[in-house]
Each structure stands twice: as C-alpha cells, then as structure tokens.
Scaffold this motif. Sequence first.
Motif, mmCIF file in Angstrom:
data_model
loop_
_atom_site.group_PDB
_atom_site.id
_atom_site.type_symbol
_atom_site.label_atom_id
_atom_site.label_comp_id
_atom_site.label_asym_id
_atom_site.label_seq_id
_atom_site.Cartn_x
_atom_site.Cartn_y
_atom_site.Cartn_z
ATOM 1 N N PRO A 123 0.812 -1.224 0.000
ATOM 2 C CA PRO A 123 0.000 0.000 0.000
ATOM 3 C C PRO A 123 0.847 1.275 0.000
ATOM 4 O O PRO A 123 0.393 2.323 -0.462
ATOM 5 N N ALA A 124 2.073 1.163 0.499
ATOM 6 C CA ALA A 124 2.954 2.330 0.551
ATOM 7 C C ALA A 124 3.841 2.443 -0.690
ATOM 8 O O ALA A 124 4.669 3.348 -0.774
ATOM 9 N N GLY A 125 3.659 1.520 -1.645
ATOM 10 C CA GLY A 125 4.486 1.550 -2.845
ATOM 11 C C GLY A 125 5.341 0.303 -2.958
ATOM 12 O O GLY A 125 5.237 -0.621 -2.144
ATOM 13 N N LYS A 126 6.218 0.279 -3.940
ATOM 14 C CA LYS A 126 7.073 -0.883 -4.168
ATOM 15 C C LYS A 126 8.151 -0.967 -3.083
ATOM 16 O O LYS A 126 8.749 0.037 -2.707
ATOM 17 N N GLN A 127 8.392 -2.187 -2.616
ATOM 18 C CA GLN A 127 9.378 -2.439 -1.570
ATOM 19 C C GLN A 127 10.407 -3.429 -2.089
ATOM 20 O O GLN A 127 10.067 -4.522 -2.552
ATOM 21 N N GLY A 128 11.685 -3.047 -2.021
ATOM 22 C CA GLY A 128 12.745 -3.917 -2.511
ATOM 23 C C GLY A 128 12.909 -5.151 -1.655
ATOM 24 O O GLY A 128 12.768 -5.092 -0.429
ATOM 25 N N LEU A 129 13.231 -6.273 -2.286
ATOM 26 C CA LEU A 129 13.415 -7.543 -1.587
ATOM 27 C C LEU A 129 14.875 -7.963 -1.501
ATOM 28 O O LEU A 129 15.190 -8.963 -0.857
ATOM 29 N N LEU A 130 15.778 -7.222 -2.142
ATOM 30 C CA LEU A 130 17.197 -7.529 -2.051
ATOM 31 C C LEU A 130 17.832 -6.729 -0.923
ATOM 32 O O LEU A 130 17.440 -5.585 -0.668
ATOM 33 N N ALA A 131 18.791 -7.339 -0.251
ATOM 34 C CA ALA A 131 19.523 -6.636 0.799
ATOM 35 C C ALA A 131 20.342 -5.506 0.176
ATOM 36 O O ALA A 131 20.945 -5.682 -0.889
ATOM 37 N N ASP A 132 20.360 -4.367 0.843
ATOM 38 C CA ASP A 132 21.127 -3.230 0.327
ATOM 39 C C ASP A 132 22.617 -3.530 0.444
ATOM 40 O O ASP A 132 23.044 -4.317 1.293
ATOM 41 N N ARG A 133 23.399 -2.892 -0.411
ATOM 42 C CA ARG A 133 24.854 -3.057 -0.398
ATOM 43 C C ARG A 133 25.447 -1.874 -1.145
ATOM 44 O O ARG A 133 24.739 -1.190 -1.895
ATOM 45 N N PRO A 134 26.737 -1.582 -0.977
ATOM 46 C CA PRO A 134 27.322 -0.473 -1.727
ATOM 47 C C PRO A 134 27.212 -0.704 -3.231
ATOM 48 O O PRO A 134 27.521 -1.793 -3.728
#
Length: 213
Positions: A123-134
């Motif tokens: 409901p708040a928009g698209k949410q990433g499923l990959l872990a963040d990294r540099p």
Amino acid sequence: MRRLLHVSASPRGAASFSRTVGEELAGAVAAATPGWTVTRRDLSHTPLPHPGPDFARANALAPDMRGPAERAALARSEALIAEIEAADVLVISTPMHNFTVPSALKAWIDHVVRPGRTFRSTPAGKQGLLADRPAFAIVSCGGRLGEQPVGQADFLTPYLRYVLATIGLSCLDVLCLEEMNRGPEKVAAARAAARKWQAGCIARAAAALGPGA
C-alpha cells in the motif's frame, strides 16, 4: 570471501572510458583488502535478449503456478539476480545513449527487476526484496550535462537510482564522466576526478562491509 559484481554496458570494448574506470574501481576495491573475487558481466560482449512473451507469461504467474517451461523461461533472470545477491559490492559502468541507459543495460534491468522476486507491491508503494549493499555507477557522456543550450539532459542517473532502489539497492554513488568526446584535456580532467572519487568509494565499501571486509 567477498564478491564484487561489475556490470559493463559499453559497446566500445577496451576503448570505453566507463568500462576502464569501472575496472579500475573493481581492482582497487579488491586490492584494498584480501579475499575478494570479481565477477564480470559484460553486456556488450555477451548481450542479453530482451524479455519476450514466454518470460512475460512466466513472470506474471505466482511461483507455485509455474511449471518446467515457465521456470526455464525465467532461468536466465534467476541467474542474473543470483549474481547480485552473491555480490557484496555492485559496480555498473555504462555510456549514456540518447540521454539515458543503453539498450544492453535496459535488458539487464528488465531481467532483474521482477515483481514478487526482487520487489513487492505494498500500500505504501514498491518495496525492494534484495539486501542493500554499496553500489557504484560510472556514466560516460560525450558532451556536457546540465541546462540547455550548453548542456544536455541526464535521464540516466535519476532512472538508475530509482530502479535500483525499487529492488532494495538504495546506496548508489554515481560518477559522471562528461565531455569525453571533447579532446584529451577533458578526458584527463575526467580521469583525475575519477581517481579522487575512487578513493571515497573504497572507504565507503570498507565502512559498509565492516571489519571483515
């Protein structure tokens, strides 16, 4: 073992400024601390097909509804996503074609940005499923960016930031190599700026990965 993924998109081979700077950054990050491996995904040397009907049909199905044919249609996409998932650092080097990403890089993006796999809708928009990294991007441009009529529009940088953040990669630093077709002095100035930027990238990667980096 730490892993760095370098995705390059220039069709100019060894003559590419973006690829050269990307390779220098990958080498510098790997040399800063022991225990790194570098995976190279050259989208010009080995171009990806743009997603076709089989991919679209399989991608639209829930995972538990996919049979062997659907899994085969998504196999290349899964392999490309696995490369990102295995990487501690992502480097993208690309030219700017017609103000935005070249076709080769867009094909890679279309394979790795997938609903239910690398992002989900909420409901708040698209949410990433990959872990963040540099993540670092080197963008080469033949002319000058900025306000017209002196400069040209840059649709590449905001697009790349947005699409990578969609899958969870929000920590993106971008270096623009401008005026690379304007003579050796401009090239030398851009390369000098790249060397300064590289030092900050190495420090940021080390800080993000912690003492084990």
